[in-house]
Scaffold this motif. Structure first.
Motif, PDB file in Angstrom:
ATOM      1  N   THR A   1       1.072  -1.572   0.041  1.00 29.27           N
ATOM      2  CA  THR A   1       0.198  -0.225   0.295  1.00 29.27           C
ATOM      3  C   THR A   1       0.389   1.643   0.006  1.00 29.27           C
ATOM      4  OG1 THR A   1      -0.322   0.344   2.191  1.00 29.27           O
ATOM      5  CG2 THR A   1      -1.988  -1.758   1.147  1.00 29.27           C
ATOM      6  N   TYR A   2       2.036   0.894   0.170  1.00 28.40           N
ATOM      7  CA  TYR A   2       2.877   2.258   0.469  1.00 28.40           C
ATOM      8  C   TYR A   2       4.363   1.407  -0.870  1.00 28.40           C
ATOM      9  CZ  TYR A   2       1.308   3.948   5.349  1.00 28.40           C
ATOM     10  OH  TYR A   2       0.740   4.545   5.727  1.00 28.40           O
ATOM     11  N   ARG A   3       4.410   2.616  -1.957  1.00 29.49           N
ATOM     12  CA  ARG A   3       5.426   2.266  -3.239  1.00 29.49           C
ATOM     13  C   ARG A   3       6.879   1.866  -2.743  1.00 29.49           C
ATOM     14  NH1 ARG A   3       5.050   2.423  -7.925  1.00 29.49           N
ATOM     15  NH2 ARG A   3       3.906   4.240  -8.045  1.00 29.49           N
ATOM     16  N   ILE A   4       7.313   2.249  -0.934  1.00 29.80           N
ATOM     17  CA  ILE A   4       8.375   1.479  -0.235  1.00 29.80           C
ATOM     18  C   ILE A   4       7.918   0.243  -0.492  1.00 29.80           C
ATOM     19  CG2 ILE A   4       7.783   1.931   2.327  1.00 29.80           C
ATOM     20  CD1 ILE A   4      11.056   2.795   2.471  1.00 29.80           C
ATOM     21  N   SER A   5       7.021  -0.404   0.106  1.00 29.92           N
ATOM     22  CA  SER A   5       6.744  -1.635   0.502  1.00 29.92           C
ATOM     23  C   SER A   5       6.482  -2.564  -1.202  1.00 29.92           C
ATOM     24  CB  SER A   5       5.179  -2.268   0.578  1.00 29.92           C
ATOM     25  OG  SER A   5       4.741  -2.928   0.918  1.00 29.92           O
ATOM     26  N   GLU A   6       6.392  -1.862  -1.941  1.00 24.08           N
ATOM     27  CA  GLU A   6       6.583  -2.048  -3.170  1.00 24.08           C
ATOM     28  C   GLU A   6       7.918  -3.054  -4.165  1.00 24.08           C
ATOM     29  OE1 GLU A   6       4.631  -1.760  -8.421  1.00 24.08           O
ATOM     30  OE2 GLU A   6       5.340  -0.517  -6.633  1.00 24.08           O
ATOM     31  N   GLU A   7       8.559  -2.103  -3.643  1.00 22.29           N
ATOM     32  CA  GLU A   7      10.387  -2.095  -3.855  1.00 22.29           C
ATOM     33  C   GLU A   7      10.623  -3.169  -3.470  1.00 22.29           C
ATOM     34  OE1 GLU A   7      11.152   2.334  -2.911  1.00 22.29           O
ATOM     35  OE2 GLU A   7      10.197   2.578  -4.810  1.00 22.29           O
ATOM     36  N   ALA A   8      10.306  -3.252  -2.285  1.00 26.84           N
ATOM     37  CA  ALA A   8      11.126  -3.572  -0.858  1.00 26.84           C
ATOM     38  C   ALA A   8      10.518  -5.429  -1.854  1.00 26.84           C
ATOM     39  CB  ALA A   8      10.730  -3.681   0.390  1.00 26.84           C
ATOM     40  N   ARG A   9       9.048  -5.814  -1.574  1.00 32.97           N
ATOM     41  CA  ARG A   9       8.816  -6.767  -2.357  1.00 32.97           C
ATOM     42  C   ARG A   9       9.720  -6.957  -3.278  1.00 32.97           C
ATOM     43  NH1 ARG A   9       3.223  -9.097  -0.689  1.00 32.97           N
ATOM     44  NH2 ARG A   9       2.796  -8.932   1.406  1.00 32.97           N
TER      45      ARG A   9
END
Length: 289
Positions: free
Chosen positions: A87-95
């Protein structure tokens, strides 16, 4: 108003703070020993938890901050904790960074349907000051600070702070391993309190901060705002409740807002502190499970 559950000598009590004074609601009504009791009574009287607490305060004993800090425990006995992903851009990048199959996450951030997954039961959830767990079979672990929506019969009644501790190495090997990366002993922390929905002007504009201490040193600090969340709390709750027999009390964590840069790895005896504006600070040591 802020609500805490206390436990001492095997006895539960519920208290409320109006910002200046903390009141022992159990002393005013012995049937109110948990936040769930208060939410249930408010539902029966078709009032809010704050309205009911206000009516009881004049008959309640007061408590010192020292007493609350000494006896505080998990703030809500949620039968189920669920969480949202990416739900946050940083989470997408980390995944994408951790995964051996990064393409699977490309469309989640912008998709119509959010990712909602089961996180914890009461036996897997800890409160303020209790140790969160990292798996012994994991090589890469991180805390995940999140705003939590507290639900009574599927309707939001308050907010809390959640720590969705996760194994990035297990999830990274294969997305199908997500349940093992997320659901295990001491995998979730909630606290330090529940703040009523009426006390939060806008859950989508709250400053958040996470600090991780190791051997007396700060090894990570980061800050953000819930305004960076691409989805609303209402949308996430809607997807959690639709076509789903939800329990009386539940918590929906709204997504990972801060992720330490790799190769950061959570270690035993670290201390994780997560702060959210208008709610407080959830602090937990780390142990291996």
């Amino acid at each position: 108003m802020q609500y805490n559950q206390l436990e001492a000598a095997g006895e539960r009590r519920l208290c409320v703070s109006d910002g200046t004074t903390t009141y022992d609601l159990t002393s005013a009504d012995d049937s109110l020993r948990s936040f769930g009791d208060l939410a249930r009574a408010a539902g029966l009287t078709r009032s809010t938890v704050d309205d009911l607490a206000d009516a009881l305060i004049e008959d309640a004993d007061t408590l010192s901050l020292e007493e609350v800090d000494r006896d505080v425990t998990v703030p809500v006995d949620a039968a189920e904790v669920w969480a949202a992903g990416v739900t946050y851009r940083i989470s997408e990048e980390a995944r994408e960074e951790e995964s051996s199959k990064p393409d699977i996450y490309l469309d989640v951030y912008d998709a119509d349907r959010p990712e909602i997954f089961f996180k914890a039961t009461p036996s897997r959830t800890v409160g303020p000051g209790e140790a969160v767990g990292i798996r012994a079979d994991s090589e890469w672990d991180t805390p995940e600070p999140e705003l939590g929506v507290v639900l009574y019969r599927g309707e939001p009644v308050g907010y809390t702070i959640g720590n969705d501790v996760s194994s990035r190495s297990i999830e990274g090997r294969n997305p199908l391993y997500l349940p093992q990366a997320k659901v295990y002993d001491r995998c979730c922390a909630l606290g330090p309190c529940v703040v009523s929905s009426q006390s939060i002007d806008d859950p989508h504009d709250l400053d958040m901060e996470m600090t991780i201490h190791r051997e007396g040193e700060v090894v990570y600090t980061g800050e953000t705002n819930t305004g960076e969340m691409v989805r609303s709390c209402e949308e996430l709750v809607s997807y959690f409740t639709r076509h789903n027999a939800v329990p009386e009390l539940a918590v929906v964590l709204t997504g990972t807002s801060l992720v330490p840069d790799s190769p950061f790895d959570l270690q035993v005896d670290d201390r994780v502190e997560i702060s959210i504006e208008d709610i407080g600070t959830l602090a937990n040591p780390v142990t291996q499970v």
